[in-house]
Every structure is written in C-alpha cells, then in structure tokens.
Design a protein around this motif. Structure first.
Motif, PDB file in Angstrom:
ATOM      1  N   VAL A  70      35.960  33.898  33.692  1.00 55.45           N
ATOM      2  CA  VAL A  70      35.425  34.368  34.992  1.00 55.45           C
ATOM      3  C   VAL A  70      33.839  34.627  34.834  1.00 55.45           C
ATOM      4  N   VAL A  71      33.186  34.232  35.647  1.00 49.40           N
ATOM      5  CA  VAL A  71      31.630  34.510  35.499  1.00 49.40           C
ATOM      6  C   VAL A  71      31.374  34.986  37.082  1.00 49.40           C
ATOM      7  N   LEU A  72      30.820  36.286  37.015  1.00 45.16           N
ATOM      8  CA  LEU A  72      30.504  37.093  38.381  1.00 45.16           C
ATOM      9  C   LEU A  72      29.130  37.601  38.357  1.00 45.16           C
ATOM     10  N   GLN A  73      28.662  37.280  39.133  1.00 46.82           N
ATOM     11  CA  GLN A  73      27.347  38.197  39.618  1.00 46.82           C
ATOM     12  C   GLN A  73      27.506  39.345  40.432  1.00 46.82           C
ATOM     13  N   ALA A  74      27.484  40.557  39.779  1.00 46.85           N
ATOM     14  CA  ALA A  74      27.923  41.839  40.373  1.00 46.85           C
ATOM     15  C   ALA A  74      26.909  42.384  41.549  1.00 46.85           C
ATOM     16  N   GLU A  75      27.356  43.353  42.525  1.00 57.93           N
ATOM     17  CA  GLU A  75      26.128  43.523  43.160  1.00 57.93           C
ATOM     18  C   GLU A  75      25.321  44.695  42.466  1.00 57.93           C
ATOM     19  N   SER A  76      25.558  45.090  41.334  1.00 57.47           N
ATOM     20  CA  SER A  76      24.359  46.083  40.617  1.00 57.47           C
ATOM     21  C   SER A  76      24.825  46.125  39.140  1.00 57.47           C
TER      22      SER A  76
END
Lengths: 181, 355
Positions: free
Chosen positions: B53-59
């Motif tokens: 999983v690769v995820l750009q978080a909100e912060s």
C-alpha cells in the motif's frame, strides 16, 4: 583516474541532464560515478549546477569546491566557478551571452559556441549534447558508444528515436570546440 | 527480478528498496528534500505487483498514526519526511516506541530550526538519537553515507525493527537524498504472510486478546516496563553497533563523522595524508547504538578527535562521552544548509592539531 566536474548554467539549458548522461555513461563504462545537483531556490528559475565525479575508485566526497573541469554556460556561472578550476585544470565555456571572458592564466580554456550552432541547425534541444561532445573531445574519458548506451538506459523508450540526433550533436560538438588558451 | 544495477537518487533508492524488501505499506506526506520517495512509490504503484500500500496521508500526523496502526497489525510499514515533518511525527513515534512496535521512519534532514532551509543538514542528531518525543526511549538509528546504503539500510532497518520490536530510523540528509550514484538493488522479496503472535489481527479462540498500548496508569507496572525497555536498549547496544574505519591503524588524529560529513572527511583524510598528517576516520553507521567502545579504545592511541557535522555540535557530545576525557575532542560544523568542503575540514583539523 578521477575526474571532478562542475556543469553550470541557466535552468532549462540541460545542465542537470547533461550531468546525468555523463553519470550514466560512466556507469556503463564500469566507473564509479556520482551526480550531485543544486536543488535549492536557484532551481526554480535561475542558475543550476551539478557536480559529477567519474572515477576508477570509490568516490569520497560527492561535494566539491575545486574541479578538474568546469563547463560554464552563462555569465553568472563564469563569475561563480572560474576560480574553482584546479590549477592546470580545464574550463569549457559557451561564448553566448558571455560579457567577461575567463581570465585565468594557469588553466586550459576551451570555447564552444554550441548555443549559436544549435540555433543555426534548429537543434536547440540538443544544445547540451553539443557541449557534451566538446567535453568528450578535450577530455577523452567517456566513449561515444557508452554514452549512447547511457542514453538508452536513461531515456524513456518513447524518446529512443532521438538518440541518433544526440549522436550527431555529440559529433558536431567535437568539431566545434576550440582551444583559446 | 534479479539483482540489478541502477543509477538512482538516494530518495529513489529508499523507495525501490522498500518495495523489494517486501514492505507492506508506506504512508507519507511530501516535503523537500525527500518528496521523491513518495513520488517514486506512487509512480511504481507496487499495489499491483507486490500488494504494498502506498498512501499520501492528509498530514504528517496522520501518516505516522497510519504507521502505528499498520505496525500494530504486525505489518512491515514505513514513513518518510524531512526535519519539520519529522517533528510533527514525534508524538506518534514515542507512542510506537512505547507500544514496542516495529516500523521504519526515514528522515532526509534539512537545515533548521523551524522551517529552516531545504538544503542538507545534520542538525536532527539529538532528536533522532536522544528521543525527540517524550519519555525514556530510543530509536535504532542508521546513518547511510551513500545511495547504496540508502537502499541496503531499508531491509536492515526492517530486520532490526522486527528483531527488537522497536522503531528504526534512517537518518539521512538532503545531499544523500538528492544525489545519484550507482546502486545494486536486491531481488524482489515476497511480502511476509506470517501472523505475528503479538499482532492485533483479531482474537482467535485459542489465545487471550493481544493488547497494544503505550498507556499504563499503574506506576509500579510502568516502571517495570521502563526497565524492560532499558534492558532491550542495552541488548541493542551489545549486539548492533556498526561502524567503519579508515586508516585508523597508525592514525594520530581522528575525524569522527557520519553520513555526508563522513564522505567529506574521507576526502579530507586523503588530503591530510598527502601532506603527511597521520589522520584517520571513524564513521558511525549506527548512531544509536553509538560505537562508544571503539572510540574509547581509539582514545588510547590517538592524540585527538575532531567531530565534523553539519550542525552546531551534536554528535560531538557522544564522542566526548565515549572517550570520557581520555583525549582531546573538538568539533567543526557548518549549518543552515551549508556543506563543508574537504579543504575547509582539513584546515580545521590542522588548527585542531596546533591546539
């Protein structure tokens, strides 16, 4: 053999990509290589420079202050890097837009009017490869066949049809470079 | 996938190595000079190849808490950032340390304090090695000094993290993150499907529920837990110290430097030897655990040690603690994103020798 190089000019002149092609080519020739770009605010629309090291040995510092060869593509870079060439070293510059030519007496100086030639031949995008050819002529470290291999490795496949043009530009650059001191 | 030679930026090498090490998840938020890690992973899209999983978080805060969650499930998870972003993650990091969970945190350091600059620095040494968040805890800290090590240390960091159930940090800097060198990449490893006995993956009828928390309101029990952590850190200090030596056999003066500074010192060392100065270099590879014992031994044979860092003088304190007054110790550093040159380091060694 260790060759410590700085390439400096405007952003958009292909400074970083020329360095990248050198590094790829060196790698193809089984050399140790490093490519250290400036990535600061100057990258956002000003001057850009990159340090490239090609060596037969493990590379120590990738960050340098003095260089065997400086490839200088605008006046700001001339002001910044002329003094960084090691005594006995090499300075290669494009005369386009240069108002103060190099003054050092203890180094070898070459001029290559690559911008003018690239514009005349309507090959402006190949500008950096003319310069690369000039460098390869006066510092015969990288061989053309490995540069082509390096291009193949570094360019996405959709640009591979442009490799012969790059090769032409390198050859033209080799003829174009002139020793001025 | 076979072992493969590539020319890569340090940041890209971390990203590719994470995929190949069989990582389960990356959670991050962009910041210069490490954004290529997230960018590379997004483009590589390992979800379709390995299932990572690769995820750009909100912060940054969200990203580290996603890591906390993934780690609690026994997954091989990581995040990366640069200095200001790592500061934001500190709460999550101390929780992860307190909950004894494995994970990898990559810090591609830039100059500070505050937003500082985007240029390379080593001014997060204290934060990385002495805590950063609150409470008595340590990260295992690895300091790569080449693009090859950026790649190699990803797998090593995961191995150490799982071996000790402890968060591990790769403490790099903008120079190593941004520069390109040759790198040998290892073949693709399969992601582990093993369910770890402590992981919170749902309670089967066969065992009690697993609880993961960093909270214990009973002081006596908490103190016992603190002792357990300390015992773990001592074990790490016993087993996991890593360092590299250059020309220390006959050295009269020693550079001590890690990461980018160690590379610069290697060159300064050559220049010094050319001038007949018997210099050597010790490069700590692990910053926690620190190579105290070896430095203490070298203190018996050298006349002085010069710590070179891109900071106001942080690691030098560990050099002093290691040699415990046995030899002279001094510091040379640049700050604010300025990188010392080998010539300037040599000059400082010469004035250090003069005393």
């Amino acid at each position: 053999m260790t060759e410590e190089i700085v390439i400096a000019g405007f952003g958009g002149q292909g400074v970083l990509s020329m360095g990248k092609i050198m590094a790829y080519s060196g790698m193809m020739q089984d050399m140790e290589v490093s490519w250290m770009p400036s990535y600061g605010p100057e990258m956002r629309g000003g001057t850009a420079n990159v340090n490239v090291i090609l060596s037969d040995e493990r590379i120590s510092s990738p960050i340098l202050r003095s260089f065997d060869t400086a490839i200088i593509l605008n006046q700001q870079s001339m002001d910044k890097f002329e003094q960084s060439v090691k005594p006995g070293g090499t300075l290669i510059y494009d005369g386009n837009g240069i108002t103060r030519h190099p003054e050092r007496k203890d180094i070898t100086i070459y001029r290559i009017d690559a911008a003018e030639e690239a514009s005349k031949l309507k090959m402006i995008k190949m500008f950096n490869m003319f310069v690369m050819g000039g460098f390869m002529k006066v510092k015969p470290i990288l061989k053309t066949e490995y540069v082509i291999k390096g291009l193949k490795k570094s360019l996405p496949e959709r640009y591979h049809h442009m490799i012969p043009m790059n090769e032409d530009a390198i050859k033209r650059g080799m003829d174009l470079i002139k020793q001025v001191q | 996938m076979e072992k493969e030679l590539r020319l890569m930026k340090g940041n890209e090498a971390v990203a590719e190595a994470a995929i190949r090490a069989g990582a389960d998840g990356y959670f991050g938020y962009p910041i210069t000079p490490q954004s290529e890690i997230l960018e590379y992973l997004m483009e590589a899209n390992p979800q379709v190849t390995t299932g990572m999983v690769v995820l750009q978080a909100e912060s940054e805060v969200a990203a580290i808490n996603m890591v906390y969650g993934g780690a609690a499930c026994g997954k091989k998870v990581m995040t990366s950032s640069s200095s200001p972003g790592i500061s934001l993650k500190q709460e999550g990091i101390t929780y992860i340390a307190g909950a004894e969970l494995p994970c990898l945190i990559v810090n591609v350091v830039r100059g500070g304090p505050g937003l500082g600059t985007i240029q390379p620095a080593q001014s997060d040494y204290f934060q990385a090695t002495k805590g950063g968040g609150h409470g008595d805890y340590h990260l295992i800290v690895l300091a790569p000094s080449s693009v090859q090590e950026m790649a190699d240390f990803v797998e090593l960091a995961f191995d150490l993290a799982f071996k000790y159930r402890n968060p591990t940090m790769i403490l790099s800097d903008g120079a190593i993150g941004q520069m390109m060198e040759k790198v040998w990449l290892k073949p693709q490893k399969k992601r582990s499907e093993e369910i770890l006995p402590w992981a919170t993956t749902g309670k089967p009828a066969t065992r009690e529920r697993n609880i993961i928390t960093s909270l214990d309101l009973d002081p006596a029990r908490q103190e016992k837990f603190n002792h357990k952590l300390i015992a773990k850190y001592r074990e790490i200090e016993e087993n996991e110290v890593r360092f590299e030596e250059f020309m220390t056999e006959d050295a009269e003066y020693l550079f001590v430097a890690y990461g980018t500074s160690a590379r610069i010192c290697q060159k300064a060392l050559q220049l010094a030897r050319d001038e007949g100065i018997k210099a050597g270099l010790l490069r700590p590879i692990t910053l926690f655990p620190y190579p105290k014992k070896r430095l203490n031994e070298l203190a018996d044979t050298v006349k002085g040690m010069l710590a070179v860092e891109m900071s106001a003088g942080q690691m030098v304190e560990d050099v002093m603690l290691s040699v415990n007054g046995k030899t002279r110790v001094s510091h040379y550093g640049r700050m604010g994103g300025m990188i010392p040159t080998p010539e300037e380091v040599l000059e400082n060694m010469k004035s250090f020798i003069k005393g």
